[in-house]
Design an enzyme around this catalytic site. Structure first.
Site, PDB file in Angstrom:
ATOM      1  N   ASN A 167       5.726  -1.557  11.400  1.00  0.00           N
ATOM      2  CA  ASN A 167       4.966  -1.023  10.267  1.00  0.00           C
ATOM      3  C   ASN A 167       5.339  -1.814   8.996  1.00  0.00           C
ATOM      4  O   ASN A 167       6.042  -2.823   9.074  1.00  0.00           O
ATOM      5  CB  ASN A 167       5.279   0.464  10.112  1.00  0.00           C
ATOM      6  CG  ASN A 167       4.058   1.254   9.668  1.00  0.00           C
ATOM      7  OD1 ASN A 167       3.375   0.822   8.727  1.00  0.00           O
ATOM      8  ND2 ASN A 167       3.774   2.359  10.308  1.00  0.00           N
ATOM      9  N   ASN A 197       0.843  -1.204   0.000  1.00  0.00           N
ATOM     10  CA  ASN A 197       0.000   0.000   0.000  1.00  0.00           C
ATOM     11  C   ASN A 197       0.869   1.241   0.000  1.00  0.00           C
ATOM     12  O   ASN A 197       1.955   1.262   0.559  1.00  0.00           O
ATOM     13  CB  ASN A 197      -0.967  -0.030   1.195  1.00  0.00           C
ATOM     14  CG  ASN A 197      -0.405   0.663   2.419  1.00  0.00           C
ATOM     15  OD1 ASN A 197      -0.458   1.896   2.519  1.00  0.00           O
ATOM     16  ND2 ASN A 197       0.157  -0.114   3.344  1.00  0.00           N
ATOM     17  N   LYS A 247       5.318   3.469  17.070  1.00  0.00           N
ATOM     18  CA  LYS A 247       5.326   2.407  16.056  1.00  0.00           C
ATOM     19  C   LYS A 247       6.559   2.578  15.175  1.00  0.00           C
ATOM     20  O   LYS A 247       6.772   3.651  14.591  1.00  0.00           O
ATOM     21  CB  LYS A 247       4.046   2.481  15.222  1.00  0.00           C
ATOM     22  CG  LYS A 247       3.906   1.331  14.241  1.00  0.00           C
ATOM     23  CD  LYS A 247       2.492   1.205  13.756  1.00  0.00           C
ATOM     24  CE  LYS A 247       2.313   0.082  12.772  1.00  0.00           C
ATOM     25  NZ  LYS A 247       0.926  -0.055  12.345  1.00  0.00           N
ATOM     26  N   PHE A 295      -1.874   8.116   4.265  1.00  0.00           N
ATOM     27  CA  PHE A 295      -2.758   8.664   5.315  1.00  0.00           C
ATOM     28  C   PHE A 295      -3.977   9.415   4.771  1.00  0.00           C
ATOM     29  O   PHE A 295      -4.209  10.572   5.137  1.00  0.00           O
ATOM     30  CB  PHE A 295      -2.002   9.636   6.238  1.00  0.00           C
ATOM     31  CG  PHE A 295      -0.886   9.047   7.057  1.00  0.00           C
ATOM     32  CD1 PHE A 295      -0.787   7.692   7.284  1.00  0.00           C
ATOM     33  CD2 PHE A 295       0.066   9.894   7.638  1.00  0.00           C
ATOM     34  CE1 PHE A 295       0.253   7.177   8.060  1.00  0.00           C
ATOM     35  CE2 PHE A 295       1.097   9.398   8.406  1.00  0.00           C
ATOM     36  CZ  PHE A 295       1.201   8.032   8.617  1.00  0.00           C
ATOM     37  N   SER A 318       5.523   5.140   8.847  1.00  0.00           N
ATOM     38  CA  SER A 318       4.866   4.844   7.570  1.00  0.00           C
ATOM     39  C   SER A 318       5.764   5.295   6.431  1.00  0.00           C
ATOM     40  O   SER A 318       6.254   6.430   6.445  1.00  0.00           O
ATOM     41  CB  SER A 318       3.512   5.554   7.482  1.00  0.00           C
ATOM     42  OG  SER A 318       2.599   4.881   8.283  1.00  0.00           O
ATOM     43  N   ASN A 374       4.925   6.028   3.465  1.00  0.00           N
ATOM     44  CA  ASN A 374       4.205   6.737   2.402  1.00  0.00           C
ATOM     45  C   ASN A 374       3.990   8.222   2.661  1.00  0.00           C
ATOM     46  O   ASN A 374       3.291   8.887   1.910  1.00  0.00           O
ATOM     47  CB  ASN A 374       2.864   6.045   2.156  1.00  0.00           C
ATOM     48  CG  ASN A 374       3.057   4.588   1.780  1.00  0.00           C
ATOM     49  OD1 ASN A 374       3.889   4.274   0.931  1.00  0.00           O
ATOM     50  ND2 ASN A 374       2.338   3.700   2.435  1.00  0.00           N
ATOM     51  N   THR A 375       4.547   8.728   3.763  1.00  0.00           N
ATOM     52  CA  THR A 375       4.543  10.172   4.007  1.00  0.00           C
ATOM     53  C   THR A 375       5.995  10.610   3.923  1.00  0.00           C
ATOM     54  O   THR A 375       6.812  10.190   4.758  1.00  0.00           O
ATOM     55  CB  THR A 375       3.940  10.497   5.395  1.00  0.00           C
ATOM     56  OG1 THR A 375       2.568  10.112   5.376  1.00  0.00           O
ATOM     57  CG2 THR A 375       4.048  11.974   5.726  1.00  0.00           C
TER      58      THR A 375
END
Ligand SMILES: Cc1cc2nc3c(=O)[nH]c(=O)nc-3n(C[C@H](O)[C@H](O)[C@H](O)COP(=O)(O)O)c2cc1C
Length: 317
Positions: free
Chosen positions: A241, A114, A212, A118, A179, A181-182
């Site tokens: 994560n 993915n 996390k 967010f 994460s 993806n940021t």
């Protein structure tokens, strides 16, 4: 039930399937007789109860962040017997996330990639979803992240605002600095940045605060982060994560960018749990996430970090 629904869900685009199950669970949560019926079906035996951070978890199994990002369906999810449900990641302001497609099934690998970024309706919306009477049941955590357009130097302000907003609404909070993806977010795990961030959050803390981490940290980076986490008296660590690493994968989606989750993450997550347990001398509660596909995986994760100290969670979209 999942095995019966799965063939139907897998005919849909993954994000649509995710949305459809959320809507179904939202409906369950909104209709008390249906909620009572489903709760009876999924009632878990209470013998695995565990008390951590002063919170009574009715069992070791929880739902990881990312499934119910906006707190839409937590009342329905509560009927499925989870010991805890982690809502989010929630960002201060609403944002769309990355362009679609951004979620890929790697069926042959029992995995997902993915790059959601967010997407969500923002803190105020989620806070409203959490207001009102709390049903007895799972512990509710809220996982917190920064908006995409927040400069990293101002990340602390986003986390401070989120902690303040969710202190009265959540049982525990999670700082998500992992994460992929940021852009830049994972730099907050670096020693200097992490220490500054955690110190700046101390005056705002009222509820148990977890962090996390990414499975892509080197052992040295992880050890440094753990020293800082222990020194700042963070209540627990979630490992882990999604990974940007690509172990050998079979699916034609393998080269999509984003975070990989599911079965290929098992070994990485378990190794990380073992290292955290050793480095923190068993004093830091560890939440296992990543490739927990079966009871055996859950037991292996618990054994890697000492039974009773670790509890397991999964997310299946
Ligand atoms: C579609 C999707 C969305 C996710 N969104 C988030 C998120 O918003 N915040 C977060 O901390 N983790 C998020 N995750 C990561 C999961 O919480 C979990 O840590 C990871 O997927 C590893 O567990 P698994 O192998 O059981 O899926 C997401 C995972 C997936 C598959």
């Amino acid at each position: 039930m999942y095995s019966r629904l799965r063939p139907w869900l897998f005919r849909l685009d993954p994000e649509r399937a995710h949305a459809a199950t959320l809507r179904l669970l939202q409906l369950v949560g909104a209709l008390p007789p249906l909620a009572a019926f489903v709760s009876r079906l999924y009632k878990m035996p209470p013998q695995n109860a565990v008390n951590l951070f002063g919170l009574p978890f009715s069992n070791h199994l929880g739902l990881a962040a990312g499934y119910d990002k906006d707190g839409l369906a937590w009342r329905g999810l509560a009927c499925l017997g989870f010991g805890h449900i982690e809502i989010g990641t929630v960002t201060p302001q609403p944002q769309r996330g990355n362009p679609k497609p951004r979620l890929f099934r790697l069926v042959e690998d029992e995995a997902l990639i993915n790059r959601m970024g967010f997407p969500g309706r923002g803190a105020e919306f989620v806070a409203r979803r959490l207001q009102g009477p709390r049903i007895e049941g799972p512990v509710i955590g809220v996982n917190l992240g920064i908006n995409k357009d927040t400069p990293l130097e101002e990340a602390a302000k986003d986390y401070q605002a989120l902690i303040t907003r969710f202190n009265p609404l959540a049982d525990y909070l999670v700082i998500n600095v992992s994460s992929p993806n940021t852009p830049g977010l994972r730099q907050l795990q670096g020693a200097g940045a992490l220490n500054g961030l955690l110190k700046s959050l101390a005056p705002y803390r009222q509820k148990p605060l977890l962090i996390k981490l990414s499975p892509d940290l080197s052992e040295e980076q992880l050890d440094q982060a753990l020293d800082i986490i222990v020194n700042n008296k963070i209540d627990g660590v979630i490992a882990a994560n999604t990974t940007v690493d690509r172990p050998r994968l079979l699916s034609h989606h393998a080269s999509e960018s984003g975070g990989l989750s599911g079965a290929p993450l098992s070994a990485l997550s378990r190794k990380m749990i073992g290292r955290i347990y050793t480095q923190a001398q068993g004093m830091l509660p560890i939440v296992a996430a990543g490739g927990i596909m079966s009871r055996l995986d859950a037991e292996a994760a618990m054994n890697a970090g000492a039974r009773g100290r670790v509890w397991c969670r999964f997310i299946q979209v």
